[in-house]
Write a protein that holds these residues in place. Structure first.
Motif, PDB file in Angstrom:
ATOM      1  N   PRO A 279      16.464  82.887 -11.762  1.00 39.86           N
ATOM      2  CA  PRO A 279      17.905  83.056 -11.949  1.00 39.86           C
ATOM      3  C   PRO A 279      18.754  82.385 -10.867  1.00 39.86           C
ATOM      4  N   ILE A 280      18.265  82.390  -9.616  1.00 39.75           N
ATOM      5  CA  ILE A 280      19.015  81.726  -8.538  1.00 39.75           C
ATOM      6  C   ILE A 280      19.087  80.226  -8.805  1.00 39.75           C
ATOM      7  N   PHE A 281      17.971  79.630  -9.179  1.00 38.48           N
ATOM      8  CA  PHE A 281      17.982  78.200  -9.481  1.00 38.48           C
ATOM      9  C   PHE A 281      18.863  77.893 -10.689  1.00 38.48           C
ATOM     10  N   HIS A 282      18.905  78.802 -11.646  1.00 35.48           N
ATOM     11  CA  HIS A 282      19.789  78.564 -12.784  1.00 35.48           C
ATOM     12  C   HIS A 282      21.251  78.615 -12.348  1.00 35.48           C
ATOM     13  N   THR A 284      22.498  77.723  -9.559  1.00 34.11           N
ATOM     14  CA  THR A 284      22.874  76.487  -8.864  1.00 34.11           C
ATOM     15  C   THR A 284      22.704  75.252  -9.737  1.00 34.11           C
ATOM     16  N   GLN A 285      22.192  75.438 -10.943  1.00 37.48           N
ATOM     17  CA  GLN A 285      22.036  74.350 -11.929  1.00 37.48           C
ATOM     18  C   GLN A 285      21.344  73.113 -11.357  1.00 37.48           C
ATOM     19  N   ILE A 286      20.178  73.352 -10.751  1.00 38.49           N
ATOM     20  CA  ILE A 286      19.346  72.231 -10.314  1.00 38.49           C
ATOM     21  C   ILE A 286      18.896  71.468 -11.563  1.00 38.49           C
ATOM     22  N   THR A 287      18.809  70.146 -11.454  1.00 37.01           N
ATOM     23  CA  THR A 287      18.504  69.319 -12.611  1.00 37.01           C
ATOM     24  C   THR A 287      17.157  69.676 -13.231  1.00 37.01           C
ATOM     25  N   LEU A 288      16.133  69.950 -12.388  1.00 36.81           N
ATOM     26  CA  LEU A 288      14.843  70.382 -12.909  1.00 36.81           C
ATOM     27  C   LEU A 288      14.970  71.764 -13.520  1.00 36.81           C
ATOM     28  N   GLU A 289      14.083  72.087 -14.471  1.00 36.71           N
ATOM     29  CA  GLU A 289      14.097  73.418 -15.052  1.00 36.71           C
ATOM     30  C   GLU A 289      13.754  74.446 -13.984  1.00 36.71           C
ATOM     31  N   LEU A 353      25.394  84.052 -13.617  1.00 37.49           N
ATOM     32  CA  LEU A 353      23.978  84.179 -13.286  1.00 37.49           C
ATOM     33  C   LEU A 353      23.110  84.288 -14.524  1.00 37.49           C
ATOM     34  N   LEU A 354      23.611  84.897 -15.570  1.00 38.33           N
ATOM     35  CA  LEU A 354      22.794  85.128 -16.755  1.00 38.33           C
ATOM     36  C   LEU A 354      23.227  84.300 -17.950  1.00 38.33           C
ATOM     37  N   PRO A 369      22.663  64.344  -7.207  1.00 32.30           N
ATOM     38  CA  PRO A 369      21.845  64.512  -5.990  1.00 32.30           C
ATOM     39  C   PRO A 369      22.190  65.768  -5.206  1.00 32.30           C
ATOM     40  N   LEU A 370      23.448  66.213  -5.298  1.00 31.76           N
ATOM     41  CA  LEU A 370      23.830  67.421  -4.560  1.00 31.76           C
ATOM     42  C   LEU A 370      23.057  68.646  -5.022  1.00 31.76           C
ATOM     43  N   THR A 371      22.605  68.627  -6.288  1.00 25.67           N
ATOM     44  CA  THR A 371      21.868  69.796  -6.783  1.00 25.67           C
ATOM     45  C   THR A 371      20.493  69.926  -6.135  1.00 25.67           C
ATOM     46  N   LEU A 372      20.046  68.908  -5.397  1.00 31.35           N
ATOM     47  CA  LEU A 372      18.781  69.015  -4.670  1.00 31.35           C
ATOM     48  C   LEU A 372      18.931  69.865  -3.410  1.00 31.35           C
ATOM     49  N   ILE A 373      20.175  70.071  -2.957  1.00 27.45           N
ATOM     50  CA  ILE A 373      20.388  70.855  -1.730  1.00 27.45           C
ATOM     51  C   ILE A 373      19.841  72.272  -1.860  1.00 27.45           C
ATOM     52  N   PRO A 374      20.167  73.031  -2.927  1.00 26.47           N
ATOM     53  CA  PRO A 374      19.605  74.383  -3.014  1.00 26.47           C
ATOM     54  C   PRO A 374      18.089  74.388  -3.180  1.00 26.47           C
ATOM     55  N   LEU A 375      17.534  73.388  -3.882  1.00 28.78           N
ATOM     56  CA  LEU A 375      16.078  73.338  -4.030  1.00 28.78           C
ATOM     57  C   LEU A 375      15.407  73.092  -2.681  1.00 28.78           C
TER      58      LEU A 375
END
Length: 491
Positions: A279-282, A284-289, A353-354, A369-375
């Motif tokens: 849920p945290i990764f969702h 932040t909408q990281i490009t990867l699933e 979140l949901l 590329p910014l979405t890689l920051i949370p990952l």
């Protein structure tokens, strides 16, 4: 035989350590199950929400309980281990944890209502609390100083491997089959431990000296007499423990250090981060699933704890704790800054979140590329935690707690740890829904600073010291004396 011929063949020494490793492996299988059950909600929540059974669809409140009730069970398990450790022994306490664990997984696999999900999580939590209080003590007490750091990190390493196995299997298995797979390490643990000796220190405290001799001979080979006498002397110097004795520095200092470390370990937010990783990764909408991100983070966590195991007896406990706290501080700070940026700057923090529940077929966003920051930040958080504050809190608890209070004190430590984890896991989802991820990660960032200060002020360096030396350190308040540990079996 000449003067260059060793009294004990090298093969015997290796065989002695091999048996020690086998006993430690048998015990830490309980931690593999612990790691598996701890993060069970991460891949299961999305499957439940997107499944066809309306009875098992969860709202935010129910998800919070599904994630956090495990910690309440762990509190109960830790408190029960407080009595069992000193009454029936470390080994039997670990074996008994298989009862709530196996029943809990069966309930989860057969769940037809939300209350069954809660019950299964609570029972597996009880088992995890029991193992968390018993396994580190057992492994520490059967180990000699040269390998105690390495073996002391094994409970955390196997817990990490269990979590990684859950993330990986969650990619291909239905959530019910995940619960069935959780039974496997539990059954293996019981089968192997039936053939392992109990802790020699526990046996001596019970007056079972002949059994203790046989156990030490099994672990060490022929050269065990000196260690037996040393343990016996340590046990004989300890009297009964009452409230008056607890006011002595010998007792209250190591207990406060252990309790403080377990409390601060949980205050870093590691449990809610692991439980709600997808849920945290969702959010932040990281490009990867998110499910692939979670498995990737699990692999990084396993790598880091393996590195920590190799450095534990070389770099020392405090150096790893400082490094761990600093890495976690930097990565928590990065997450705090990232989630604070207004949504218009990177277009992702406004996602509820949901929301994946409502629109599971949403299109894949354009790569940013910014979405890689949370990952990357989450990877560094997990890497830093697994380098120090993860395994060393378990190890130090088993090293510094005085023998006379070890069973009860370890139960208290586990109880405090999991009660803290329950509170954080219960409120994490509600805080994120109300304020976003910025607030909890800012709080965790501040806690990391406190952890660094605590390490410098309160934590002793126990690298290469026998349990008797550590006890003497707290009894006399003097620095550790240099002792010859060359007689211990080689790796």
């Amino acid at each position: 035989m000449d003067e260059n011929t060793p009294l004990i063949p090298r093969e015997a020494l290796k065989r002695s350590n091999a048996r020690l490793y086998l006993a430690a492996f048998s015990a830490v299988l309980g931690n593999l199950s612990f790691g598996f059950s701890l993060v069970y909600p991460s891949p299961v929540i999305p499957q439940l929400q997107m499944g066809d059974d309306p009875r098992l669809k969860l709202d935010t409140h129910q998800i919070s309980w599904f994630g956090s009730i495990f910690s309440l069970g762990a509190v109960a398990g830790g408190l029960s281990a407080m009595l069992l450790n000193d009454k029936v022994g470390r080994k039997l306490s670990i074996i008994l944890s298989a009862v709530p664990s196996s029943v809990g997984y069966l309930v989860l696999a057969a769940a037809q209502a939300v209350w069954m999900l809660y019950l299964g999580r609570f029972l597996t939590g009880i088992a995890s609390g029991m193992t968390a209080a018993s396994i580190p003590v057992y492994v520490s007490e059967i180990s000699h100083p040269k390998v105690r750091g390495k073996l002391g990190s094994c409970p955390q390493m196997t817990a990490v491997f269990g979590a990684l196995a859950l993330y990986g299997l969650g990619l291909v298995l239905h959530w019910r089959w995940l619960a069935v797979v959780g039974e496997v390490p539990v059954m293996m643990m019981v089968l192997l431990l039936c053939f392992m000796p109990d802790s020699p220190r526990f046996l001596i405290t019970q007056g079972r000296h002949e059994e203790a001799r046989r156990a030490l001979e099994w672990f060490r080979g022929a050269e065990y007499t000196e260690e037996f006498l040393r343990i016996q002397h340590s046990v004989n110097t300890l009297g009964g423990i009452g409230w008056a004795e607890l006011r002595q520095p010998f007792y209250y200092k190591p207990i406060l250090i252990s309790v403080g470390m377990r409390f601060l370990q949980q205050m870093t937010g590691i449990t809610p981060i692991l439980v709600y990783l997808e849920p945290i990764f969702h959010q932040t909408q990281i490009t990867l699933e998110p499910r692939y991100d979670a498995a990737l983070v699990g692999a990084v966590r396993l790598l880091s704890v393996m590195i920590a195991a190799s450095l534990m007896d070389k770099a020392g406990r405090k150096a790893l704790l400082f490094t761990s706290g600093f890495l976690m501080f930097l990565s928590m700070l990065a997450m705090t800054m990232y989630t604070y940026v207004p949504p218009s700057h990177h277009g992702n923090t406004s996602t509820p979140l949901l929301c994946w529940v409502e629109s599971p077929s949403q299109t894949t966003p354009t790569f940013d590329p910014l979405t890689l920051i949370p990952l990357i930040s989450t990877m560094v958080i997990i890497f830093g935690y697994a380098m120090g504050w993860g395994p060393i809190t378990w190890l130090l608890m088993s090293e510094v707690l005085p023998l006379g209070a070890r069973g009860i004190a370890s139960g208290v430590c586990v109880g405090v740890s999991w009660l803290t984890a329950f509170v954080l896991t219960q409120f994490f989802m509600h805080v994120v829904v109300a304020f976003g991820l910025f607030v909890p990660f800012l709080f965790f960032c501040v806690v990391c600073v406190v952890n660094i200060i605590f390490t410098g002020v309160c934590v002793p360096e126990t690298k290469g010291r026998s349990l008797e030396e550590i006890e003497n350190y707290f009894r006399t308040g003097r620095s550790f004396t240099i002792t010859d540990t060359t007689t211990a079996p080689h790796d």
